[in-house]
Design an enzyme around this catalytic site. Structure first.
Site, short mmCIF file in Angstrom:
data_model
loop_
_atom_site.label_atom_id
_atom_site.label_comp_id
_atom_site.label_asym_id
_atom_site.label_seq_id
_atom_site.Cartn_x
_atom_site.Cartn_y
_atom_site.Cartn_z
N ILE A 103 0.16 61.43 27.29
CA ILE A 103 0.42 60.15 27.96
C ILE A 103 0.24 58.95 27.05
O ILE A 103 0.51 57.83 27.44
CB ILE A 103 -0.45 59.97 29.23
CG1 ILE A 103 -1.93 60.22 28.92
CG2 ILE A 103 0.04 60.86 30.35
CD1 ILE A 103 -2.85 59.92 30.07
N ASP A 116 -12.58 45.25 20.80
CA ASP A 116 -11.16 45.61 20.67
C ASP A 116 -10.43 45.35 21.98
O ASP A 116 -9.73 46.22 22.51
CB ASP A 116 -11.05 47.08 20.25
CG ASP A 116 -9.70 47.41 19.61
OD1 ASP A 116 -8.97 46.47 19.27
OD2 ASP A 116 -9.39 48.60 19.48
N LYS A 166 -8.71 62.67 25.58
CA LYS A 166 -8.33 62.13 24.26
C LYS A 166 -8.76 63.12 23.18
O LYS A 166 -9.93 63.44 23.03
CB LYS A 166 -8.99 60.77 24.02
CG LYS A 166 -8.43 60.07 22.78
CD LYS A 166 -9.25 58.86 22.38
CE LYS A 166 -8.77 57.59 22.99
NZ LYS A 166 -9.43 56.39 22.46
N LYS A 222 -0.66 57.57 22.71
CA LYS A 222 -1.20 57.83 21.36
C LYS A 222 -1.82 56.55 20.84
O LYS A 222 -1.17 55.50 20.87
CB LYS A 222 -0.08 58.29 20.43
CG LYS A 222 -0.57 58.71 19.06
CD LYS A 222 0.59 59.20 18.22
CE LYS A 222 0.13 59.82 16.91
NZ LYS A 222 -0.53 58.87 16.02
N GLY A 223 -3.03 56.64 20.44
CA GLY A 223 -3.69 55.46 19.89
C GLY A 223 -4.02 55.67 18.43
O GLY A 223 -3.58 56.66 17.81
N GLY A 224 -4.76 54.76 17.90
CA GLY A 224 -5.11 54.83 16.49
C GLY A 224 -6.02 55.98 16.16
O GLY A 224 -6.10 56.41 15.01
N SER A 225 -6.74 56.48 17.16
CA SER A 225 -7.71 57.51 16.84
C SER A 225 -7.35 58.87 17.42
O SER A 225 -8.07 59.83 17.20
CB SER A 225 -9.09 57.09 17.34
OG SER A 225 -8.99 56.66 18.67
N1 LIG Z 1 -8.05 57.14 31.07
C1 LIG Z 1 -6.74 57.02 30.87
N2 LIG Z 1 -5.88 57.16 31.89
C2 LIG Z 1 -4.57 57.05 31.70
N3 LIG Z 1 -4.01 56.77 30.53
C3 LIG Z 1 -4.80 56.60 29.47
C4 LIG Z 1 -6.20 56.71 29.58
N4 LIG Z 1 -6.74 56.48 28.38
C5 LIG Z 1 -5.72 56.21 27.55
N5 LIG Z 1 -4.55 56.29 28.19
C6 LIG Z 1 -3.22 56.08 27.62
O1 LIG Z 1 -3.24 56.47 26.27
C7 LIG Z 1 -2.84 55.39 25.45
C8 LIG Z 1 -3.58 55.47 24.14
O2 LIG Z 1 -4.92 55.14 24.37
P1 LIG Z 1 -5.97 55.04 23.19
O3 LIG Z 1 -7.20 54.45 23.75
O4 LIG Z 1 -6.08 56.32 22.49
O5 LIG Z 1 -5.28 54.13 22.12
P2 LIG Z 1 -4.97 52.60 22.01
O6 LIG Z 1 -6.01 51.83 22.69
O7 LIG Z 1 -3.55 52.37 22.40
O8 LIG Z 1 -5.03 52.38 20.44
P3 LIG Z 1 -6.32 52.27 19.53
O9 LIG Z 1 -7.12 53.50 19.75
O10 LIG Z 1 -5.75 52.18 18.18
O11 LIG Z 1 -7.04 51.05 19.96
C9 LIG Z 1 -3.12 54.15 26.26
O12 LIG Z 1 -2.27 53.10 25.88
C10 LIG Z 1 -2.86 54.61 27.67
O13 LIG Z 1 -1.52 54.51 27.98
#
Ligand SMILES: Nc1ncnc2c1ncn2[C@@H]1O[C@H](COP(=O)(O)OP(=O)(O)OP(=O)(O)O)[C@@H](O)[C@H]1O
Length: 705
Positions: free
Chosen positions: A84, A202, A106, A86-89
């Site tokens: 759903i 952040d 995650k 992808k983030g930086g980590s």
């Molecule tokens: N608890 C959750 N429920 C639903 N979707 C989620 C949840 N956590 C994260 N996501 C989805 O996953 C995506 C990536 O989240 P993540 O926190 O890994 O990265 P980010 O915040 O986009 O980037 P970074 O980690 O670089 O700050 C989010 O934008 C969101 O759409």
């Protein structure tokens, strides 16, 4: 018979030696005892006021430990269909546990020191927080080199998606305002109700998750930190300014700054003479130095009349005597501190800014790398386009920053800046995901000089790059930093590293969940990402090798957080403080209200001044037309009063001096209508024709008559 006299043995030297040894030993013991006592005294004094619910001595909040197998089956083997985000980590998957509960899992990238830290941080800090304003951490999994974090599932995903995806229409004004209020409340909870206070570090749309009713919750505490100590409550900047702050904070700043932007109040004319108050002058000078229309402010200040503390400010504009207007011209400050004001400033054509003379350009480039934040908000020296190009150039030019891993192939498409195009097709908008830019983009004839300058630099490691670019700051702050570093290294137990010790991560192993070519068009450029495949530890630097500092300084200075959301003071050696969250909140509010990303690079030509959201907002504020910022997709279906309040509040949060930004408690009150929005400085105020100008105009007129 002569009796032989026994040769007298000489016991004296032996006993003397023994005596000496005993004396030395005894004095050593006494010395050590004294030292230990002093050390103990110092230690208990230092730790007296410390409250740290998250350190190793405090049992962690009971977190469920999942098995990898369990999570694998919950997410259908971490299949793409359950992914759903992808983030930086790492990658986030939607999972269904055996009991039918929906979760978000995650899966963190491994092999990165940064990821490990963030994992520890997340467990330690988020694991200890229970609030409906913060996403719940349900558990974790540690198996060999795999690290996973399990959160409550948020059906409406992140604000980033809600604002910028096709379904963005779901974000009507009411929801947007509620989200702003929710995030403000969440920050208030972190800053004020947690003990010790938590600084999120952040705040950005992808870290704001929305539940089924679009109630917002803050997530992602990987970069958060605890405010453990009073000392850490003051960054170097504030400490240096402490004295003067006290003085001028007691002033009625609102009156002295003059500008009112609420629309209901009358702005103080720019040319209004002010009472001579050094402290206020000083504050204003800082404001002026960071103002996009900074030159106008110099009408009211005495640039050399600051108190001596000013000299310590590394960020203060180098050109004390002169400042630049938005066209790159120099505005000289006349003897009595009154700057001539160019009326044309109020209608800056940014396209012209590109036509800087060679000398100006060279100077600007020099200045550019040093304090890019001054430029990012349109400080007047270069326009948004230059900023974007220069910044991107410095990031993507392989010869400049070879250490900065560009994970994605650049798009061959030529990109130009444009924001005038309506946002009806949000997919057209490309965030300044730096990886997506092509070096060729910079090779336009007019920008050749900039590009060459940027790209022809000798390859440098990022640490060196940083050191060079911030040499001034370093020299001024290193003394203090070193002292703190050694202090922290020796004495502070950084809570988020305790778990790491317990888990004994094997750092060298990698697991192949990294998606080398994975691309998220909605993603923001997070510095984390740039770091994650790098040997953070090497950047962690010999210079700042302590745990705290490897996190807070080495990996930070200009590198921590997310581009455009990170507070400007964090570009130096400042610590991450509450006011940094406030700054990020300010950017977030503008993003929510406008439905735009903070930095746009579009495929079609557009007005440059809109490329940088913060800069554009300041211009609109100056022109007295902040509502132009509101998302066009909302049409007229929004509460103008609320929108205006939000934008002005955001501007207050975006002030350069952290101390001038409102506290989170005030922000909540303002949003709830329980408190008036404080007056904003000139730079954010509607700009009536300056008195100087009007006067001279009148004079001309009378001469003509
Ligand atoms: N608890 C959750 N429920 C639903 N979707 C989620 C949840 N956590 C994260 N996501 C989805 O996953 C995506 C990536 O989240 P993540 O926190 O890994 O990265 P980010 O915040 O986009 O980037 P970074 O980690 O670089 O700050 C989010 O934008 C969101 O759409």
């Amino acid at each position: 018979m002569t009796s032989r006299q026994p040769i007298p043995s000489n016991p004296k030297p032996m006993s003397g030696i023994i005596f000496l040894i005993i004396t030395v030993l005894a004095s050593l013991i006494i010395l050590f005892a004294i030292l230990y006592f002093l050390y103990y005294l110092w230690y208990s004094l230092v730790h007296r006021s410390r409250t740290n619910p998250y350190d190793s001595s405090t049992p962690l909040v009971k977190l469920h430990r999942f098995s990898y197998k369990e999570l694998k089956s919950a997410t259908e083997g971490f299949s793409d269909s359950t992914s759903i985000g992808k983030g930086g980590s790492g990658i986030v998957y939607k999972g269904i546990l055996k009991d039918g509960k929906l979760v978000a899992v995650k899966l963190l990238d491994s092999g990165s020191f940064q990821s490990e830290r963030e994992f520890q941080n997340e467990l330690q800090i988020l694991g200890g927080i229970k609030s409906p304003l913060v996403v719940s951490l349900l558990g974790y999994c540690v198996e060999r080199n795999k690290r996973l974090v399990v959160y409550e599932y948020m059906p409406n995903r992140s604000l980033q998606e809600s604002l910028f995806s096709e379904s963005s229409l779901c974000m009507n004004w009411g929801r947007r305002f509620d989200v702003i209020l929710d995030v403000a409340r969440a920050l208030a909870f972190l800053h004020l109700d947690c003990d010790p206070p938590v600084i999120h570090g952040d705040v950005k749309p992808s870290n704001v998750l929305l539940d089924s009713e679009y109630k917002a919750k803050l997530s992602d505490f990987g970069l958060s930190r605890l405010k453990l100590e009073e000392e850490f409550g003051v960054d170097m900047f504030s400490q240096e300014l402490g004295k003067s702050q006290e003085l001028w904070k007691s002033q009625d700043l609102s009156g002295n700054f003059g500008g009112m932007t609420t629309g209901t109040e009358t702005p103080t004319p720019i040319g209004t003479p002010m009472e001579s108050q050094d402290e206020v002058d000083f504050a204003m000078a800082l404001q002026a130095s960071s103002s996009s229309k900074g030159s106008t402010m110099f009408q009211n200040i005495r640039p050399f009349g600051f108190n001596s503390v000013t000299q310590n400010l590394s960020f203060f504009n180098e050109n004390d005597a002169t400042t630049r207007n938005a066209k790159g011209k120099e505005v000289s400050i006349v003897e009595n501190g009154v700057a001539s004001y160019d009326e044309e400033l109020s209608s800056v054509d940014h396209r012209k800014e590109l036509d800087l003379g060679g000398g100006d350009k060279a100077r600007n480039i020099k200045q550019w790398g040093k304090d890019w934040w001054w430029k990012q908000d349109g400080s007047g020296e270069l326009c948004s386009k230059d900023y974007v190009k220069e910044w991107i150039g410095s990031q993507i030019c392989p010869s400049t920053n070879p250490e900065w891993d560009l994970e994605k192939k650049c798009s061959p498409q030529k990109t130009s800046l444009d924001i005038s195009a309506p946002l009806s097709k949000p997919e057209e908008v490309q965030e300044t995901t730096l990886q997506e830019q092509e070096p060729e983009t910079l090779k336009k004839e007019s920008d050749k000089e900039i590009t060459e300058k940027t790209c022809n630099k000798k390859p440098r490691k990022m640490k060196e790059w940083w050191k060079e670019e911030h040499l001034d700051e370093l020299s001024k702050k290193s003394k203090k930093a070193k002292r703190l570093e050694s202090f922290c290294k020796k004495r502070f137990k950084i809570p988020h590293f305790d778990i790491g010790k317990r888990f004994q991560f094997k750092r060298k192993r990698k697991f192949g969940m990294q998606d080398e070519n994975g691309d998220d068009p909605d993603a923001e450029f997070s510095f984390r990402k740039g770091w994650k495949r790098k040997h953070t530890r090497s950047m962690g630097s010999d210079m700042w090798s302590g745990d705290l500092f490897s996190r807070e300084l080495s990996s930070t200075t200009s590198m921590r957080g997310t581009l455009c959301y990170v507070a400007p003071e964090y570009g130096g050696c400042g610590y991450l403080m509450e006011k940094a969250d406030i700054y990020s909140f300010g950017v977030l509010v503008l993003v929510i209200v406008s439905g735009r990303r903070p930095l746009h690079v579009l495929n079609s030509p557009m007005k440059l001044e809109k490329a940088n959201l913060v800069s554009w907002c300041k211009q609109l504020a100056h022109a007295g037309n902040v509502l132009e910022l509101v998302d066009e997709r909302l049409k007229d279906d929004y509460n103008k009063e609320q929108a205006s309040l939000c934008i002005n509040l955001a501007l207050a949060c975006l002030q350069k001096m952290p101390e001038l930004r409102p506290d989170i408690s005030d922000i909540v009150k303002i949003l709830k209508g329980e408190m008036e929005l404080p007056s904003l400085p000139f730079e954010f105020s509607p700009s009536p024709p300056s008195r100087t100008f009007s006067r001279s105009k009148r004079r001309h007129k009378s001469y003509a008559e």
